[in-house]
Design an enzyme around this catalytic site. Structure first.
Site, short mmCIF file in Angstrom:
data_model
loop_
_atom_site.label_atom_id
_atom_site.label_comp_id
_atom_site.label_asym_id
_atom_site.label_seq_id
_atom_site.Cartn_x
_atom_site.Cartn_y
_atom_site.Cartn_z
N PRO I 13 0.79 -1.23 0.00
CA PRO I 13 0.00 0.00 0.00
C PRO I 13 0.82 1.28 0.00
CG PRO I 13 -0.89 -1.54 1.59
CD PRO I 13 0.38 -2.14 1.06
N ASN I 77 8.10 -5.51 -0.48
CA ASN I 77 8.05 -4.33 0.38
C ASN I 77 6.60 -4.20 0.83
OD1 ASN I 77 7.84 -1.90 1.63
ND2 ASN I 77 9.13 -0.79 0.17
N HIS I 83 3.06 -4.28 9.63
CA HIS I 83 2.89 -4.17 11.08
C HIS I 83 1.65 -4.88 11.61
CE1 HIS I 83 6.08 -1.45 10.32
NE2 HIS I 83 5.31 -0.62 9.64
N ASP I 90 0.40 -15.34 6.70
CA ASP I 90 -0.03 -16.70 6.42
C ASP I 90 0.19 -17.06 4.96
OD1 ASP I 90 -0.70 -17.08 9.00
OD2 ASP I 90 -2.85 -17.22 8.71
N HIS I 103 12.61 -2.71 3.20
CA HIS I 103 12.03 -1.41 3.57
C HIS I 103 12.99 -0.31 3.15
CE1 HIS I 103 8.87 -3.26 5.95
NE2 HIS I 103 9.78 -4.10 6.39
N LEU I 104 12.45 0.74 2.60
CA LEU I 104 13.28 1.89 2.19
C LEU I 104 13.85 2.59 3.41
CD1 LEU I 104 10.80 3.22 -0.49
CD2 LEU I 104 13.11 2.41 -0.97
N SER I 105 12.96 2.96 4.36
CA SER I 105 13.41 3.66 5.57
C SER I 105 13.83 2.64 6.62
CB SER I 105 12.27 4.52 6.10
OG SER I 105 11.18 3.69 6.46
N ARG I 114 5.96 1.10 14.22
CA ARG I 114 6.59 0.63 12.97
C ARG I 114 7.79 -0.25 13.25
NH1 ARG I 114 4.10 3.46 8.77
NH2 ARG I 114 3.66 5.60 9.35
#
Lengths: 153, 153, 153, 153, 153, 153, 153, 153, 153, 153, 153, 153
Positions: I13, I77, I83, I90, I103-105, I114
Site C-alpha cells: 500500500p 516491500n 505491522h 499466512d 524497507h526503504l526507511s 513501525r
C-alpha cells in the site's frame, strides 16, 4: 431468639493457625477466640452462626452451596484464595446470599500480589485491615444485610 | 461526655451532591443526613466530630494537617481522589493519626480505574461497598482506633 | 433573546496564558478574544454564556455543581486535567447536563500521556485539533445539545 | 545588591510539615530553617527570593504564572505533585523561566510510584537525595541559570 | 458557485448499513440521508462533494490517492479501520490534504479496543460522539481547512 | 591541604569523546577541561581526586573496589551503563562509600530507555541536566558527604 | 426440502490453499472436499448453503451484508482475520444473524498472537481444534441456531 | 453395544448448581438433564460414560488419572478452573487420552479474566458458547476422537 | 537468458506514490524508476520479474498464491501491512517460496508501532534502511535464494 | 540412629504419575523409586522421612501444618502449584520450618507461565533442572538446614 | 587501489566460535572464512578493511572510537550485545560514520528477547537472516555509504 | 586421581568482595575459603578445578570458550550478569558442556529485577538460596553431569 435466621462464617486456608502464624502480621488472637466472640455478637442480634474452616478450596465452595436456603448472609475471610480462586468467586455469585469479605491485615499495604481480590467484585462489600475488629465489623454488616433480606420476605 | 477526644470526618470531591448524584450508584441519603447520623453515633461513644467537605484536594490536605494535635482518628471518604492523589496520601502518612478509608459503593465492582486506592496502603484499613453503613462501620473502627491511642496515653 | 437558556464555558489550568504560552502549539489568539467570539456566537443562537477559568481543579468542580439547574450544556476545555482528574470526571457525570470536551491542539498527535482523556467517556462528545475553531464547533454542539434538552421540557 | 534579579522558591504539598513529618525520611530541619538558609545564600549571590508554600496544585500554578516577568529562575520542590500533576508541568513549560526541580529524599530509592517525575522533562534539571543540601545545590543551579539569562539581556 | 473547490467524503466499512445496524449505538439516520444533508451544507458554502463508501481498506486508500490534486480537504469516517489500519494512516499522511476524522458514537465511551485511533495523529483533528451532528461539524471543519488552503494559493 | 581525604571520579563509556560527540546534547567542553575544573574545586576544599575513564564495565567495577579504603566519596557519571549495569550497581552497594550520580544532559527529557537509572537507588543522590555544572554540583555533594564520614571518625 | 432456509459459509484468507498449505497444521483435505461434505450435511437437515471464499477482508464484509435477509445463520472460518479485523467483527455484529466461528487447528495451542479472536465476542460461539470435524460440528451448531430463529417466526 | 469403549465426562466447580445459578448466563437445564442427554447420545454411538462432578480441583485430577486405561476420550467442562488450574492442565497433558473442553457460555464474550483458558493448549479442541448444545457437540467430538484411537489399536 | 526462473516483486500500500509521498522519509525516486532498475539487475542475473503493486491486502495475498509454481523467490516491500497483516504472513508461510522483506526507511528508527514486523518471522530475511539500495540488496538476496532452490531441483 | 529428627517430603499434583507422564520431560524413574532412594539417603544421615503425595492443594497445606512440631525441615516438589498456589505459600511461611523447593525439570527452560514460582520467596532455597538428582541435592540441603536448627536447640 | 578509504568490520561476542557454535542456527562457515571473503569483496571495490572481534563490550566501543577519522563506514555484527548494549549504541551515535548492522540468523524468527535491537535506531540500516550472505550484502551497503561520504568531500 | 576430568568454576562480578560485601545478604565466608572447600570436594571425587573470577563480562565469555575441550562441566555464579548478560548466555549455549548456575542468596526473595535469570534456560539447572551450601550442591551436580558425559565417551 435465633429465629431471625442463620449466618455462615467461612474461614479459608491457614486461618486455623491464627494466633500462631506470623503474629506480627495477624495478631495473637486464636480462631477459637474469634469464633466465640462472633457467636456472642450474633446471639445478641438474634442470629445463629454456622462456622467452617477449611484449607481445601472445594470444601469452601461446597459450604457456600449448602448455605442455601438456610443462611441469610455469609461472612468470609478467604485467606490466600482471595487472590486467585475464581471458582470461589463463582460460588459466591451463584448463591443469592449477600457475602461480606473480611481481612485481618490491610491487604493493600502488603505484597503486590495481595493487593487484588478476585472475590470483591461479587461480594456485597469488603472490610480490611482492622485485625479482629474486621471480623466484628464484618459480622455487623452481614447482620444488617441479612435483616434487609429477612424483612423483604 | 465528649471528653474522650475528637474525630475528624472528611468528605472528598462531589460528595456534597450525595443523594442527587447517580443515586443508583450512591444511594438517596444526603450528606447532611449522614453527618447527623455520624454525630449521634459519635456522641453515644463520647466523641465529638469535626466534619469537612471539600472539592479541593489541597483543602483536604490542610484539614488533615489541622487534625494535629486535637483529633484521635480520621474518617475519610476521599471520593475520586482515592485513585490518584499521592499528595493526600502523603498528608495521611505525615500525621500520626489513624485514618479509616470508607466508600459507599463497592469500588472493586466498578470501572477498572476505580479498583485501586493509592491511599489504602497508608490508612489503618478500608471499608467499601455497604452504602451508608460503610460510614457507620468506619466510624466504629475510627472510635476503636481512637480509644486505643487514648488509652496508651 | 437569551431566554433559550444558558451555557457554561469552562477553561482549565494554564488557559489564562493563551496566546502567550507555547504559541507554536496553542496559537496566538488570547482567551479574552475566544470568549468574545463565543459570546457573539451564543448570542446569535439565543444563549447566554457563563464563562469561568481556573487553575484549581476543585473550583472547576464547584462551577460544574453550580451549573444546576440553570445551564443547559457545558463547554469544557479541561487543559491538563483531561489526563488525570477523575474528580472532574465524577463532577461531569454527577450533573444531568451534556458536556462537550474541546481541545485546541490535536491531543492524539502529542506526547503519549496526552493521548488519553479520562473525561471523554462521560462527555457527550469531543472535538480536538482545530485550534480556535475547536471552541466554535464545540459551542455549536453544546447549543444543539442544549436545544434538544430544552425542547424535551 | 539584589538588583541581579529575583528567584521564585516553590514548596509543594505537605512541605509545611517539614521537620515534623516522617523525619526518618525527610530529616529534622523545618521549612522555616530551609527558607532562612536559602535567603542568606541568595543574598550572597545578589538575588532576592519570593518563597511560596501551598498544598493546592492550582495555587502553585498561579504562582508560576505570576513569576513572569520578574523572576529569572524557579526553584521547585513539588512534593507529591511530582508524580502526577500534568497541569503543573504545563505551567512550567508555559513560562520562559528555567526551573530547577529538587527533592530532599532520593525518590529513586523509594516506592515504585515515586520513581517517576512528570515534571522533570520540562525542568532544566533535577537534584534528588541530598536532604537539605538538595535545596542548596538547587539554589546554586537556579542562580547559575538566572545569571545566564540575565547576561543575555 | 462550487468553484471554491471540492471536498472528498469517505465512509468506511459497514457504514452502508447505517440506520439498520445497531441503531441504539449509531442512530436511525441512513447514509443516504447523511449524504444529502452534507451535499446541501457544502453547496451553501460553495463546495462540491465527492462521496465514497467502501468496505475494502485498499479502495479507501485508492480514493485518498485520487483526491490529489482536486480536493481541498477530506472528511473521513473510517469505521472500524480507525483502530488498526496503518495503511490508511500512511495514505492520509502521504497526501498534502487536511483530513477531518469523524465518528457518530463517542468512541471513548465504548469497548477498550475502540478508544484508540491510529489515524488521529495524522489527521488535522477529530470530532466524536455527536451522532449525525459529528458529520455536520466535521464538514464545517473541512470547509474551514479547505478555505485556508484555497486562500493561500 | 589534601589531608582531608580523597574522592574518586569515574567517567563511564564514551565520555572520553566529550566535546566531540553530539555537542548539541552534551556541550563543547572536553573531559580534560572538566577534570581540570574538578581538580581545582576539590583542591580548594582540601580533597585530592583520583580520576578514571573507561569504556569497560568491569574496569569501572574494579575501580570502585579499589576505592576502599582510601576514598571518602565517589563522583560517578556512568554514561549508558546508567540504564542496565546491575553489576555496577552491585559494586556501588558493596563498598561503604557514598556515591553521587551525575549526568550532563537531563536524562528525563530524552528517549524512554534513558529515563531510568538502575544505579540511582543505591547512590546517595542524583544530579541531572545542568551540563558541566552537574559535575561541579556533584563534586560539592561528594565533598559534603565525604566530610560527614570524615567527621564521624 | 431446503425450504427451511439458507446458511452462509464463509472461508477467509488463504483457505483456498487448504490441503496444500502447511498440511502438518491444517490437514490434507481440500476446501472443495470440505464444501462438498458441508453441502451434503446441510441438505440432510433441509438447508441450502451459500459458500464464499475470499482473501479480501472487504469482500467478506460485503458477503455478510448480503446475508440479510435470506440466511438464517453464518458459518465462518475467518482465517488470519480472526486476530485483527475489527471491521469484520462490526459486520457480524451489524447483521441480526447468529454466526458460528470455526478453526481447523487449535488456535490456543499456537503462537501467542493467534490465541485471541477479536470476532469471538460477537459470534454465538466458537469451535476450534478438530480439523475438518470443526467444520462439521460448526455446521451442526449453525443449523441448530437457524432452526431456533426459524421456529420463532 | 458399549464395547467400543468408555468416555469420561468431567464437570468442574459449581456446575452442580446448573439450572439454579445465574440462569441468564448458564440456562435453565440442570446437570442431571444434561447427563441424561449425554448418556443417550453416547449409547447411540456405542459408548459408555463415566460422569463425575466435583468442586475440588484435586478430585478432578484424580479422576483424570483414573481414566487410564479404560477411557478413550474425556469430555471436560472445567468451570472456573479453566482460567488458572495449571495442575489440571498437567493432568490432561499427562494422560494419553484426547480431551475436549466445553463451555456453556461464550467465555470470550464475558469478563476479561474469563477469556483465557490455561487448559486449551493441551486439549484436542474447544467448543464454547452454544449452551447445552456445547455439551452435545463436545460429546460428538469426543466420540470421533475415541473412534480414531480405537481404530488405531 | 531468463530461463533461470522468475522472481515476483510485490509493492504494498501507498508505494505507488513513491517519490511524491513524504520524500524526506522515502526519497525522490519513483516506483517506476525502481522497477526499471530491478528489471535490469534481474536480467543481468538471468531472472525475469513479475512486478505487482496493490493497496488491497487481499490482492497481494492472491499474487503470492499465484507465485506457485512459477516463481523461485519473492521480493516484498509490504508497506504498512508489515505491522499488522497476519493474513499476508499466512500467505507467505503457505507457499514454499523464500521471501525477502525490504524497507526503504529504517523502520527501527521510526514510530514505536513501525518497529515490529509481523511478517519477518516467516520471511527468509529482512533488509531495512538503505533507501533504494534496500531494493537492490533485496533482489540480490532473492536471486541467491532462487539459485539455491533452482540448483536443488 | 533416626533420633536426629524427621523431615517431611511432599510431592504435589500429578507426581504420582512419575515415570509414566511425559517421560521426555520428567524422566523414567517412578515416584516409588525416588522415595526409596530418599529414604536410604536420609537414613544414612540419621533422619526419618514422612512422605506424602497429594493432588489436592488443601491436603498439602494440612500436611505442612501437621509438620509442627515434629519435622525439622520440609522437602517440597510442588508440581504445578508452584505457579499459583498462594495458599501453599502462606502455609510454608506460617510454619517455622525451613522448606527446600525442588523441580525435576528446569522450569526456567519451559513455557513462560512455568518460569515463576510463587513459593520460592518463602522457601529457604530452590533446586531445579537436575532430574532425580534435584531430589537428592534437595534432601541434602534439607538435612543441612535441619541439622542447623537441631544444633541450635 | 585501496585509496578509496577504509571500512571497519566488527564482530561481537561469541562470533569467534562461528562454524563450531550451534551450526544449525549460525551455519558452518568459520569467521576466518567470512573475513577472507569480505577482504576480497572490499578489495574489488577499492576498500581496505580493519577487522576486529571481541567478546568485551568496552573493546568494541574503543574500536568504534578509533574508527575516526580513518574509516568511511562500519560493518557491525554485534552478537548478543544487539539486545542490551546502550553503551555500544552511544558509541555508534557518537562517531560521524555510517554503520551497517548485520545478523547471520533471522533475529525476528527467534526468542522474544532477540527480536529487538537497541542499536538499529542509530545504524544506517539492518540486514538480517541471510547467513553469510548477510555479511556480503552488508559490506555492499557499507561500501555504498562510504562512497557517498567520500564523494561529498 | 584427577584423571576423571576437569571442571571450570566461574565467579562473576563483585564476588571477589565476598565476606566483606553486604554480609547480611551474602554471608561471611570469603571467596578464597569457598574455593578451598570446592577444591577439596572435587579432589575427593577425582576432579581438578580451574577457578576464575572476573568483573568483566567478556573475560568470563573468553573463559567459557577456553573450557573446550578440557572441561567436562562448568560451575557458574554469574553475579549480577545473571539478569542481563545475553552474551554470557550465548557463550554457555555455544559450548557443549553442561553448566550449573548457583546463587548464594535466594534471588527469588529479593528485588524484582533479580528474580529473573537470562542464563537459566541454557543451563542444566539452577541452585539458589543455600549460601555456601549452594556452591557445594552445585559442585555435586556438576560432577554428576561431568561423570555422565565422561561415561558416554
Amino acid at each position: 431468639m435465633s429465629e431471625l435466621g442463620k449466618i455462615m462464617v467461612l474461614h479459608g486456608p491457614n486461618l486455623n493457625l491464627l494466633g500462631q502464624r506470623e503474629p506480627e502480621v495477624y495478631g495473637h488472637t486464636t480462631l477459637a477466640e474469634i469464633n466465640t466472640m462472633l457467636q456472642e455478637e450474633a446471639a445478641r442480634a438474634g442470629f445463629a452462626l454456622e462456622i467452617i474452616q477449611s484449607n481445601v478450596e472445594g470444601e469452601l465452595i461446597n459450604a457456600i452451596h449448602r448455605a442455601i436456603p438456610e443462611c441469610a448472609a455469609i461472612l468470609l475471610n478467604p485467606g490466600a484464595l482471595t487472590h486467585y480462586s475464581i471458582a470461589l468467586r463463582d460460588a459466591i455469585a451463584a448463591v443469592p446470599i449477600p457475602t461480606v469479605e473480611v481481612h485481618l491485615s490491610n491487604i493493600y499495604a502488603r505484597e503486590e500480589f495481595r493487593r487484588q481480590s478476585v472475590l470483591a467484585p461479587v461480594c456485597a462489600g469488603q472490610i480490611t485491615g482492622f485485625g479482629v475488629l474486621s471480623y466484628r465489623l464484618g459480622l455487623e454488616a452481614a447482620i444488617a444485610l441479612a435483616q434487609r433480606s429477612v424483612r423483604k420476605e
